[in-house]
Enzyme design. Structure first.
Site, PDB file in Angstrom:
ATOM      1  N   PRO A 128       1.020  -1.266   0.006  1.00  0.00           N
ATOM      2  CA  PRO A 128      -0.041  -0.063  -0.247  1.00  0.00           C
ATOM      3  C   PRO A 128       0.956   1.352   0.089  1.00  0.00           C
ATOM      4  O   PRO A 128       1.853   1.374   0.827  1.00  0.00           O
ATOM      5  CB  PRO A 128      -0.804  -0.257   1.391  1.00  0.00           C
ATOM      6  CG  PRO A 128      -0.093  -1.170   2.087  1.00  0.00           C
ATOM      7  CD  PRO A 128       0.624  -1.863   1.396  1.00  0.00           C
ATOM      8  N   GLU A 129       0.359   2.204  -0.839  1.00  0.00           N
ATOM      9  CA  GLU A 129       1.102   3.694  -0.955  1.00  0.00           C
ATOM     10  C   GLU A 129       0.290   4.466  -0.350  1.00  0.00           C
ATOM     11  O   GLU A 129      -0.995   4.066   0.377  1.00  0.00           O
ATOM     12  CB  GLU A 129       1.481   3.700  -2.253  1.00  0.00           C
ATOM     13  CG  GLU A 129       2.650   2.942  -3.001  1.00  0.00           C
ATOM     14  CD  GLU A 129       3.453   3.684  -3.831  1.00  0.00           C
ATOM     15  OE1 GLU A 129       3.494   4.889  -3.941  1.00  0.00           O
ATOM     16  OE2 GLU A 129       3.939   3.000  -4.754  1.00  0.00           O
TER      17      GLU A 129
END
Ligand SMILES: [Zn+2]
Length: 282
Positions: free
Chosen positions: A2-3
């Site tokens: 996840p960014e």
């Protein structure tokens, strides 16, 4: 992994579901890897507290905790010195998930923490690969760097204009901007027309202004996209896997540029793949 936009989406989803809840009790598994504070300290900090606010800082999910009586004060009778508000910090790493579950729901394999909430629901941290991190702070959590969605244009220019590093590496440097990862760095550089290997110091103010706009644009578009799929990440019956902005260069090596049809190139910079169009980016 996840960014920033995914973490923002997850934090918003959690905020809707658990803000105002109290943590009645905490169970922590025996695996030490995810624990950046001791299990005892995490449990002691969370138990009996109210979740006052859930938000994102960089790629961290931050739970602001207050006393369950609702006054938000952390000055219990046994504390001799004043300390800041308590916070529970979760970094999802590669495969971490925070899910809000019915207590009857099967406990997933690789569940490392279960917080029983006042409503009867449970907040569970599940992480197969254990690159995620759990910690508690009472002196104010500082993730370092500046928030890309809050930084002013002048601050952004000041952060980058004298850097000798390639602009891509500078964008990934969490001490400068926090939370910009590989995918969104490549996509931002494409939109700004800047090659990833260009030294930051060689960029004009106009280049940097374009980059400032494109970083924020890419992140905001991705956050807007995530809003519709938040249930997939924080509800126990949701599907795994993250939404994706349609990538214009990231992961498209050899495929035609969506603007000019030139094959997208890939170079390795500081051990990370960088994708760019050799015609559109200078
Ligand atoms: Zn192109």
């Amino acid at each position: 992994m996840p960014e920033l936009p995914e973490v923002e989406t997850i934090a918003r989803g959690l905020a809707l579901r658990v803000t105002g809840e109290t943590v009645d009790s905490v169970w922590i598994g025996s695996r030490k890897q995810p624990l950046k504070s001791s299990a005892g300290r995490i449990a002691a900090t969370l138990e009996g507290k109210q979740i006052v606010r859930v938000h994102r800082a960089g790629k961290h999910i931050v739970f602001d905790l207050g006393q369950a009586d609702g006054n938000g004060s952390q000055q219990g009778p046994r504390r001799r010195t004043r300390s800041g508000p308590a916070q529970w910090i979760v970094h999802l790493g590669m495969t971490g998930r925070l899910v809000v579950s019915d207590p009857a729901a099967v406990i997933a394999k690789h569940t490392h923490l279960i917080a029983k909430l006042g409503s009867g629901r449970e907040l569970r941290f599940v992480d197969p690969r254990m690159f995620g991190k759990l910690s508690v702070h009472t002196n104010g959590f500082n993730p370092g760097g500046m928030e890309p969605l809050e930084v002013e244009e002048a601050q952004f220019l000041a952060l980058f204009h004298s850097r000798k590093a390639p602009i891509k590496s500078a964008l990934l440097n969490q001490k400068l901007l926090r939370g910009v990862g590989n995918i969104y760095a490549d996509e931002s550089l494409f939109r700004a027309g800047i090659r990833p290997r260009r030294r930051a110091t060689s960029l004009t103010r106009e280049h940097l202004r374009r980059l400032y706009v494109s970083v924020r644009e890419v992140l905001k578009e991705a956050i807007a996209l995530g809003g519709s799929s938040v249930s997939d990440y924080v509800d126990a019956d949701g599907q795994e896997g993250f939404f994706q902005l349609q990538h214009r260069v990231y992961g498209r090596e050899g495929e035609p540029c969506l603007t000019c049809r030139t094959p997208v190139k890939r170079v390795v910079l500081a051990g990370r793949s960088s994708h760019y169009c050799p015609k559109c980016q200078k």
